[in-house]
Design a protein around this motif. Structure first.
Motif, PDB file in Angstrom:
ATOM      1  N   SER A   1     -10.546   0.587  75.124  1.00  0.00           N
ATOM      2  CA  SER A   1     -10.056  -0.777  75.241  1.00  0.00           C
ATOM      3  C   SER A   1     -11.003  -1.637  76.067  1.00  0.00           C
ATOM      4  O   SER A   1     -11.085  -2.853  75.867  1.00  0.00           O
ATOM      5  CB  SER A   1      -8.660  -0.784  75.864  1.00  0.00           C
ATOM      6  OG  SER A   1      -8.687  -0.185  77.143  1.00  0.00           O
ATOM      7  N   ASP A   2     -11.741  -1.022  77.002  1.00  0.00           N
ATOM      8  CA  ASP A   2     -12.679  -1.792  77.820  1.00  0.00           C
ATOM      9  C   ASP A   2     -13.747  -2.464  76.971  1.00  0.00           C
ATOM     10  O   ASP A   2     -14.207  -3.568  77.286  1.00  0.00           O
ATOM     11  CB  ASP A   2     -13.353  -0.884  78.851  1.00  0.00           C
ATOM     12  CG  ASP A   2     -12.393  -0.482  79.962  1.00  0.00           C
ATOM     13  OD1 ASP A   2     -11.317  -1.101  80.065  1.00  0.00           O
ATOM     14  OD2 ASP A   2     -12.728   0.456  80.715  1.00  0.00           O
ATOM     15  N   THR A   3     -14.161  -1.818  75.884  1.00  0.00           N
ATOM     16  CA  THR A   3     -15.186  -2.419  75.041  1.00  0.00           C
ATOM     17  C   THR A   3     -14.639  -3.619  74.290  1.00  0.00           C
ATOM     18  O   THR A   3     -15.336  -4.614  74.091  1.00  0.00           O
ATOM     19  CB  THR A   3     -15.740  -1.386  74.048  1.00  0.00           C
ATOM     20  OG1 THR A   3     -14.677  -0.896  73.232  1.00  0.00           O
ATOM     21  CG2 THR A   3     -16.386  -0.228  74.768  1.00  0.00           C
ATOM     22  N   VAL A   4     -13.384  -3.549  73.859  1.00  0.00           N
ATOM     23  CA  VAL A   4     -12.758  -4.712  73.219  1.00  0.00           C
ATOM     24  C   VAL A   4     -12.698  -5.867  74.208  1.00  0.00           C
ATOM     25  O   VAL A   4     -13.007  -7.020  73.869  1.00  0.00           O
ATOM     26  CB  VAL A   4     -11.345  -4.362  72.709  1.00  0.00           C
ATOM     27  CG1 VAL A   4     -10.660  -5.595  72.135  1.00  0.00           C
ATOM     28  CG2 VAL A   4     -11.409  -3.261  71.664  1.00  0.00           C
ATOM     29  N   ILE A   5     -12.317  -5.570  75.443  1.00  0.00           N
ATOM     30  CA  ILE A   5     -12.213  -6.610  76.471  1.00  0.00           C
ATOM     31  C   ILE A   5     -13.575  -7.256  76.716  1.00  0.00           C
ATOM     32  O   ILE A   5     -13.677  -8.473  76.896  1.00  0.00           O
ATOM     33  CB  ILE A   5     -11.640  -6.004  77.767  1.00  0.00           C
ATOM     34  CG1 ILE A   5     -10.186  -5.590  77.544  1.00  0.00           C
ATOM     35  CG2 ILE A   5     -11.744  -6.984  78.924  1.00  0.00           C
ATOM     36  CD1 ILE A   5      -9.592  -4.789  78.681  1.00  0.00           C
TER      37      ILE A   5
ATOM     38  N   ALA B   1     -11.446  -6.294  66.281  1.00  0.00           N
ATOM     39  CA  ALA B   1     -10.233  -6.323  67.100  1.00  0.00           C
ATOM     40  C   ALA B   1     -10.298  -7.462  68.109  1.00  0.00           C
ATOM     41  O   ALA B   1      -9.303  -8.158  68.356  1.00  0.00           O
ATOM     42  CB  ALA B   1     -10.048  -4.993  67.806  1.00  0.00           C
ATOM     43  N   ALA B   2     -11.480  -7.666  68.720  1.00  0.00           N
ATOM     44  CA  ALA B   2     -11.642  -8.758  69.684  1.00  0.00           C
ATOM     45  C   ALA B   2     -11.502 -10.117  68.999  1.00  0.00           C
ATOM     46  O   ALA B   2     -10.873 -11.039  69.537  1.00  0.00           O
ATOM     47  CB  ALA B   2     -13.009  -8.646  70.364  1.00  0.00           C
ATOM     48  N   ILE B   3     -12.058 -10.250  67.804  1.00  0.00           N
ATOM     49  CA  ILE B   3     -11.951 -11.518  67.069  1.00  0.00           C
ATOM     50  C   ILE B   3     -10.502 -11.806  66.688  1.00  0.00           C
ATOM     51  O   ILE B   3     -10.039 -12.950  66.779  1.00  0.00           O
ATOM     52  CB  ILE B   3     -12.859 -11.496  65.823  1.00  0.00           C
ATOM     53  CG1 ILE B   3     -14.333 -11.487  66.247  1.00  0.00           C
ATOM     54  CG2 ILE B   3     -12.581 -12.692  64.912  1.00  0.00           C
ATOM     55  CD1 ILE B   3     -15.301 -11.316  65.087  1.00  0.00           C
ATOM     56  N   ARG B   4      -9.772 -10.787  66.265  1.00  0.00           N
ATOM     57  CA  ARG B   4      -8.361 -10.993  65.926  1.00  0.00           C
ATOM     58  C   ARG B   4      -7.571 -11.476  67.133  1.00  0.00           C
ATOM     59  O   ARG B   4      -6.708 -12.352  67.028  1.00  0.00           O
ATOM     60  CB  ARG B   4      -7.754  -9.688  65.391  1.00  0.00           C
ATOM     61  CG  ARG B   4      -8.138  -9.357  63.970  1.00  0.00           C
ATOM     62  CD  ARG B   4      -7.215  -8.285  63.395  1.00  0.00           C
ATOM     63  NE  ARG B   4      -7.235  -7.051  64.163  1.00  0.00           N
ATOM     64  CZ  ARG B   4      -8.094  -6.058  63.941  1.00  0.00           C
ATOM     65  NH1 ARG B   4      -9.005  -6.164  62.979  1.00  0.00           N
ATOM     66  NH2 ARG B   4      -8.028  -4.957  64.665  1.00  0.00           N
ATOM     67  N   THR B   5      -7.867 -10.897  68.304  1.00  0.00           N
ATOM     68  CA  THR B   5      -7.168 -11.316  69.517  1.00  0.00           C
ATOM     69  C   THR B   5      -7.484 -12.764  69.853  1.00  0.00           C
ATOM     70  O   THR B   5      -6.593 -13.555  70.176  1.00  0.00           O
ATOM     71  CB  THR B   5      -7.559 -10.407  70.696  1.00  0.00           C
ATOM     72  OG1 THR B   5      -7.217  -9.056  70.388  1.00  0.00           O
ATOM     73  CG2 THR B   5      -6.850 -10.829  71.969  1.00  0.00           C
TER      74      THR B   5
ATOM     75  N   ILE C   1     -16.448 -13.909  73.690  1.00  0.00           N
ATOM     76  CA  ILE C   1     -15.913 -14.873  72.722  1.00  0.00           C
ATOM     77  C   ILE C   1     -15.167 -15.992  73.441  1.00  0.00           C
ATOM     78  O   ILE C   1     -15.301 -17.182  73.099  1.00  0.00           O
ATOM     79  CB  ILE C   1     -15.000 -14.166  71.708  1.00  0.00           C
ATOM     80  CG1 ILE C   1     -15.819 -13.205  70.848  1.00  0.00           C
ATOM     81  CG2 ILE C   1     -14.277 -15.180  70.823  1.00  0.00           C
ATOM     82  CD1 ILE C   1     -14.981 -12.346  69.915  1.00  0.00           C
ATOM     83  N   ARG C   2     -14.386 -15.639  74.445  1.00  0.00           N
ATOM     84  CA  ARG C   2     -13.667 -16.666  75.207  1.00  0.00           C
ATOM     85  C   ARG C   2     -14.628 -17.618  75.906  1.00  0.00           C
ATOM     86  O   ARG C   2     -14.401 -18.834  75.957  1.00  0.00           O
ATOM     87  CB  ARG C   2     -12.749 -15.994  76.225  1.00  0.00           C
ATOM     88  CG  ARG C   2     -11.511 -15.335  75.628  1.00  0.00           C
ATOM     89  CD  ARG C   2     -10.795 -14.492  76.667  1.00  0.00           C
ATOM     90  NE  ARG C   2      -9.533 -13.940  76.161  1.00  0.00           N
ATOM     91  CZ  ARG C   2      -8.877 -12.930  76.731  1.00  0.00           C
ATOM     92  NH1 ARG C   2      -9.385 -12.339  77.824  1.00  0.00           N
ATOM     93  NH2 ARG C   2      -7.750 -12.491  76.213  1.00  0.00           N
ATOM     94  N   THR C   3     -15.703 -17.062  76.470  1.00  0.00           N
ATOM     95  CA  THR C   3     -16.695 -17.907  77.139  1.00  0.00           C
ATOM     96  C   THR C   3     -17.359 -18.863  76.152  1.00  0.00           C
ATOM     97  O   THR C   3     -17.530 -20.059  76.437  1.00  0.00           O
ATOM     98  CB  THR C   3     -17.759 -17.036  77.819  1.00  0.00           C
ATOM     99  OG1 THR C   3     -17.122 -16.176  78.783  1.00  0.00           O
ATOM    100  CG2 THR C   3     -18.808 -17.888  78.514  1.00  0.00           C
ATOM    101  N   LEU C   4     -17.740 -18.357  74.986  1.00  0.00           N
ATOM    102  CA  LEU C   4     -18.359 -19.203  73.969  1.00  0.00           C
ATOM    103  C   LEU C   4     -17.407 -20.303  73.504  1.00  0.00           C
ATOM    104  O   LEU C   4     -17.810 -21.448  73.293  1.00  0.00           O
ATOM    105  CB  LEU C   4     -18.792 -18.348  72.774  1.00  0.00           C
ATOM    106  CG  LEU C   4     -19.935 -17.348  73.035  1.00  0.00           C
ATOM    107  CD1 LEU C   4     -20.107 -16.420  71.835  1.00  0.00           C
ATOM    108  CD2 LEU C   4     -21.235 -18.108  73.314  1.00  0.00           C
TER     109      LEU C   4
END
Length: 467
Positions: A7-11, A49-53, A17-20
């Motif tokens: 899960s750390d890698t997804v985070i 998974a990160a993009i979906r979040t 992505i949030r920063t961008l």
């Protein structure tokens, strides 16, 4: 190497992505999946998974075949005044806040020593995923099934219980907590007395009170409930229902002694009452061989049997069964209809696939080893950093270590101080249906990585110095 399960890698990807999205302009294109894979050294599944979040958070607009773009900010809406709802709704339901705090997801920096579920590394997610995929391909699993659940799954639960229970006596529920609510509604009426062990599972206390029952405690120790006091409680209160956990009771880990089993059954028989046996910890024994369910010794239908798979397999496997013979079984099925009609067919199909496969036995072999390692790590950490709290007898199974605190310790203040040290623990007060005889802590032996216990208890010891 890719780390799909970390899960750390997804985070990490999500943080970029949030920063961008924060620094860019609406409509700007985000880096491609391939670019993010190379940058973070993770798999495409992790990036997706990160993009979906991020998309669910409203930060990203995913356009199939084109890529991902920074989403336009949502239009500001007027501030709503919802204060009127407090007047309209009145007081909240009893136990609501305690259960919510117990199930709250901690911050990513905290060490969680309060979880009631097994650590993700102990969950058989690969076997569960394969079983669910097979179930999803079965057209019949999507159809409406019997309200009481699949016959083969009910039969499996009945065989696991032993004794005289049969498939027709069992009803499938979506987890242990809904099953408790069903039992208390189906077997008692508002105003009735519900006897419980003291201490006991706080979810049972909350469910009983929510059903309008008067919850009365009966003292228990390391050998389970005291039969003499149980018989006295039946006579004094006129109760017709007693909730207990004979195996690795939550929170204290006690196991009903062989010498007490017949007397407990006799107390219920003499009172013309039911015993609600919550066999939640079947499969969590670390030392020795667990005794059979109390239901296996029941002749005349006094034991109502509950078995959930959520605690021993994975939090997402919300499948349980509750069983009783005679009119009691009919009452349970009727009460079950008022909840959600039936458990989803694909989940039931995946469950019977999993529990009848070789993966089921392999899981418990690995789980026993993993819990043994974690229990010993927690006890070693207590002996090193908080020796005055270390229990003299380790729990033989279950998911918890029950610690009695010094009389002058404010357990609420300690829980708050521990949170400030980024370690999550849970106080003992909510596990008592009446006054607590002393302050306690319930620590988890299954919900954290094995190498985190020493640091977690070290942080807890620092918290002790502040209260």
């Amino acid at each position: 190497m890719y780390e799909d399960n970390a899960s750390d890698t997804v985070i990490g990807v999500l943080r970029e992505i949030r920063t961008l999205a924060r620094d860019g302009a609406p409509g700007d294109r985000l880096p491609s999946v391939r670019t993010l894979v190379a940058r973070h050294h993770v798999s495409p599944l992790t990036v997706q998974a990160a993009i979906r979040t991020a998309s669910a958070e409203g930060l990203v607009d995913v356009q199939p075949g084109k890529g991902s773009y920074i989403a336009a900010p949502r239009a500001e809406t007027p501030t709503a005044d919802l204060s009127w709802q407090s007047v309209a709704l009145g007081p909240g339901r009893q136990g609501e806040e305690v259960l919510s705090s117990l199930l709250a997801v901690p911050s990513e920096h905290a060490i969680t020593l309060s979880s009631g579920y097994i650590d993700s590394t102990l969950q058989p997610v690969t076997a569960l995923g394969a079983a669910l995929a097979r179930a999803a391909r079965q057209p019949t699993s999507w159809e409406r099934g019997p309200i009481e659940g699949r016959h083969d799954l009910r039969g499996w639960f009945a065989r696991e219980a032993g004794g005289r229970l049969r498939a027709a006596d069992m009803t499938i529920c979506s987890g242990g907590q809904p099953a408790l609510a069903t039992a208390f509604r189906g077997l008692a009426a508002p105003g009735d007395v519900l006897l419980v062990e003291s201490p006991t599972y706080l979810g049972a206390i909350a469910a009983g009170r929510d059903a309008g029952l008067r919850v009365v405690p009966v003292p228990a120790d390391a050998d389970g409930v005291r039969p003499d006091l149980l018989a006295d409680a039946f006579r004094r209160t006129g109760a017709r229902l007693f909730y207990c956990q004979p195996l690795h009771a939550n929170p204290h880990g006690g196991v009903l002694a062989t010498s007490r089993r017949a007397d407990v059954l006799a107390a219920a028989a003499d009172a013309g009452a039911f015993i609600m046996e919550d066999d939640w910890a079947r499969g969590l024994t670390i030392d020795g061989t667990p005794p059979p369910p109390l239901a296996a010794d029941d002749v005349n239908g006094h034991v109502v049997y509950l078995r959930s798979l959520t605690k021993v397999v994975a939090p997402g496997l919300r499948v349980a069964a509750i069983g009783a013979r005679g009119v009691a079984g009919t009452r349970l099925r009727t009460a079950r209809v008022l909840d959600d009609f039936f458990v989803a067919g694909p989940l039931q199909a995946a469950t019977i696939d999993f529990v009848t496969s070789p993966a089921w036995r392999r899981h418990f072999t690995a789980l026993r080893s993993g819990l043994h390692t974690r229990r010993d790590a927690l006890l070693a950490a207590l002996r090193t950093h908080l020796p005055h709290l270390a229990p003299s007898t380790p729990p033989s199974g279950g998911l918890h270590v029950w610690l009695r605190l010094p009389e002058d310790v404010d357990e609420s203040a300690l829980v708050t101080a521990a949170a400030a040290q980024n370690v999550v623990v849970f106080g003992g007060r909510p596990w008592f249906a009446a006054e607590a005889p002393a302050p306690h802590l319930r620590l988890s032996i299954g919900g954290a990585p094995a190498d985190s216990y020493d640091d977690g208890v070290r942080r807890l010891s620092r918290a002790f110095t502040t209260v």
